[in-house]
Design a protein around this motif. Structure first.
Motif, short mmCIF file in Angstrom:
data_model
loop_
_atom_site.label_atom_id
_atom_site.label_comp_id
_atom_site.label_asym_id
_atom_site.label_seq_id
_atom_site.Cartn_x
_atom_site.Cartn_y
_atom_site.Cartn_z
N VAL A 233 -12.00 -1.02 -1.75
CA VAL A 233 -11.78 -2.36 -2.30
C VAL A 233 -10.83 -3.16 -1.39
O VAL A 233 -11.04 -4.34 -1.15
N ALA A 234 -9.81 -2.47 -0.88
CA ALA A 234 -8.81 -3.20 -0.07
C ALA A 234 -9.38 -3.68 1.26
O ALA A 234 -8.98 -4.73 1.76
N THR A 235 -10.34 -2.93 1.83
CA THR A 235 -10.83 -3.29 3.17
C THR A 235 -12.27 -3.81 3.16
O THR A 235 -12.74 -4.31 4.18
N GLY A 236 -12.96 -3.64 2.05
CA GLY A 236 -14.36 -4.08 1.99
C GLY A 236 -15.32 -3.09 2.67
O GLY A 236 -16.51 -3.36 2.78
N ARG A 237 -14.82 -1.92 3.11
CA ARG A 237 -15.70 -0.93 3.76
C ARG A 237 -16.36 -0.04 2.72
O ARG A 237 -15.75 0.26 1.69
N ASP A 238 -17.59 0.42 3.00
CA ASP A 238 -18.22 1.32 2.03
C ASP A 238 -17.83 2.78 2.33
O ASP A 238 -17.19 3.07 3.34
N TYR A 239 -18.24 3.67 1.43
CA TYR A 239 -17.78 5.06 1.54
C TYR A 239 -18.25 5.74 2.82
O TYR A 239 -17.51 6.51 3.43
N ALA A 240 -19.47 5.44 3.26
CA ALA A 240 -19.98 6.07 4.48
C ALA A 240 -19.11 5.66 5.68
O ALA A 240 -18.76 6.50 6.52
N ALA A 241 -18.75 4.40 5.73
CA ALA A 241 -17.92 3.91 6.84
C ALA A 241 -16.54 4.56 6.81
O ALA A 241 -15.98 4.90 7.85
N ILE A 242 -16.02 4.77 5.61
CA ILE A 242 -14.69 5.38 5.49
C ILE A 242 -14.75 6.85 5.91
O ILE A 242 -13.88 7.34 6.63
N GLU A 243 -15.81 7.54 5.49
CA GLU A 243 -15.96 8.95 5.88
C GLU A 243 -16.02 9.05 7.41
O GLU A 243 -15.37 9.90 8.02
N ALA A 244 -16.76 8.13 8.04
CA ALA A 244 -16.89 8.15 9.50
C ALA A 244 -15.55 7.83 10.16
O ALA A 244 -15.17 8.48 11.15
N PHE B 123 -16.49 11.39 -0.30
CA PHE B 123 -16.49 10.85 -1.66
C PHE B 123 -17.21 11.82 -2.60
O PHE B 123 -18.42 12.02 -2.49
N ASP B 124 -16.43 12.42 -3.51
CA ASP B 124 -16.97 13.39 -4.45
C ASP B 124 -16.00 13.44 -5.63
O ASP B 124 -15.15 14.33 -5.72
N PRO B 125 -16.11 12.45 -6.54
CA PRO B 125 -15.11 12.31 -7.61
C PRO B 125 -14.93 13.58 -8.46
O PRO B 125 -13.84 13.85 -8.93
N GLU B 126 -16.01 14.35 -8.62
CA GLU B 126 -15.89 15.52 -9.48
C GLU B 126 -15.06 16.63 -8.83
O GLU B 126 -14.14 17.18 -9.44
N GLY C 190 -8.76 13.30 -6.06
CA GLY C 190 -7.67 12.61 -5.38
C GLY C 190 -8.17 11.82 -4.18
O GLY C 190 -7.92 10.62 -4.04
N VAL C 191 -8.92 12.50 -3.31
CA VAL C 191 -9.46 11.85 -2.11
C VAL C 191 -10.42 10.72 -2.50
O VAL C 191 -10.39 9.62 -1.93
N SER C 192 -11.26 10.96 -3.51
CA SER C 192 -12.22 9.93 -3.91
C SER C 192 -11.52 8.70 -4.46
O SER C 192 -11.96 7.57 -4.22
N ASN C 193 -10.43 8.92 -5.19
CA ASN C 193 -9.66 7.78 -5.71
C ASN C 193 -9.08 6.96 -4.56
O ASN C 193 -9.15 5.73 -4.56
N LEU C 194 -8.52 7.66 -3.57
CA LEU C 194 -7.96 6.94 -2.42
C LEU C 194 -9.07 6.19 -1.67
O LEU C 194 -8.87 5.07 -1.20
#
Ligand code: TYM
Length: 335
Positions: free
Chosen positions: A254-265, A237-240, A244-248
């Motif tokens: 929002v769709a899964t309720g997971r936070d960014y750290a969990a998604i990165e993992a 997650f790095d919007p700047e 594209g990746v940060s938007n996804l």
């Protein structure tokens, strides 16, 4: 009854100017259903706002009805929320005119949405497009709303609404409650899938960038598979630097309720292919029940009519009380 009276009030709306987008769902509608128990909620189809840009009349009618069905399908129970069509409550136009006279040319000129829309509709920069925020202020102030749940792009309009209310209250004594915007922490600004530096919008010329709430699953998946990413092959997650990746990631969160750290993992060491597919599938599953229920409701026009009729009556009752107060304060002779 006491409790009913003391509940704080909410008003929000969406323009039925086209098919509802994933952006409107994640930035706004999705957050509304949870508020019904705690607040007294009013949600409208903002049809009067749509004619600031040319509409095809039959399409506008259809979009208005589909939007109502989609509101209900998204969990807005008409028994607990007042759902209505803006043009069914004449007080919006009436207070809109009064507020036009308390809104300054300079402040309207600074509105981002006006600048964007006048660039997109250079052949039709009409007065309504310019004074739109005064009508939106009327929408909110008529209901003495405490909170206005919207996506990030509408914050400026809620701020000008507060300025207009403050000016009016200063001249005539307490008349309007000052509303606060209520913007979600994640999902407030969903970006285009193909141009992730600009907002996902139904007026976007590139239809691959915009996902619709009621779109077919295969089309949604195709759009996510084509989504613009970068050459870095790392889900971070790095919007700047990685818009594209940060938007996804925002959408997936929002769709899964997971936070960014969990998604990165979850996607560590994998390419973007499986990530994009997972995001697309999560959106398909999020929207599937809403699409099916919307279709079911649209087959029952009599029910939808009964909802918007009852909604207009309840909304008009509240709106007219504020309008009478305002007419008296500015000096209009009572009929
Ligand atoms: P509109 O119709 O453009 O958008 C409806 C709602 O969806 C949100 N939204 C988004 N949120 C996140 N990401 C996106 N890409 C995205 N696109 C849209 C918007 O912030 C909004 O909450 N002026 C308003 C309609 C309106 C209104 C009102 C709203 C008229 N009167 C009174 C609140 C109160 C508009 O044009 O929203």
């Amino acid at each position: 009854m006491e409790n009913e009276v003391q509940k704080k009030r909410i008003l929000s709306g969406i323009q039925p100017s086209g098919d509802l987008t994933l952006g409107s769902y994640l930035g706004a509608i999705r957050n509304w259903a949870a508020l019904a128990d705690e607040y007294d909620c009013y949600y409208m189809m903002a049809d009067m706002h749509t004619i600031t840009v040319r509409q095809v009349p039959a399409e506008l009618r259809r979009h208005t009805l589909v939007q109502l069905a989609a509101y209900i399908a998204s969990g807005l129970d008409p028994e607990k929320n007042v759902l209505f069509v803006q043009s069914h409550v004449p007080a919006h136009a009436q207070l809109g005119w009064v507020l036009d006279c308390y809104t300054m040319f300079g402040e309207l000129s600074r509105m981002t949405q006006f600048k964007d829309k006048s660039a997109k509709n250079a052949d039709n920069i009409n007065a309504g497009l310019f004074t739109y925020p005064a009508l939106m202020a009327a929408d909110i102030l008529l209901y003495q709303a405490d909170l206005v749940p919207v996506g990030g792009d509408q914050k400026q309009h809620v701020e000008i609404c507060r300025d207009i209310a403050t000016r009016f209250n200063g001249l005539y004594g307490d008349t309007f409650k000052l509303p606060d915007p209520y913007i979600p922490k994640v999902g407030a600004r969903i970006m285009s899938l193909t141009t992730p530096t600009s907002k996902m919008s139904k007026s976007d010329k590139d239809q691959n960038g915009c996902v619709y709430m009621l779109e077919k699953p295969e089309d949604i998946l195709r759009k996510f598979k084509k989504a613009m990413t970068d050459s870095d092959a790392c889900v971070r997650f790095d919007p700047e630097n990685k818009p594209g990746v940060s938007n996804l990631m925002q959408i997936y969160s929002v769709a899964t309720g997971r936070d960014y750290a969990a998604i990165e993992a979850e996607f560590a060491g994998q390419g973007y292919g499986s990530f994009k597919t997972a995001v697309g599938e999560s959106v398909v599953e999020l929207l599937r029940p809403i699409r099916e229920e919307t279709e079911r409701l649209l087959a029952d026009k009599a029910y939808l009519e009964s909802v918007y009729r009852a909604g207009a009556e309840k909304a008009a009752y509240v709106a007219n009380r504020t309008l009478s107060k305002v007419y008296k304060k500015v000096g209009f002779l009572a009929r």
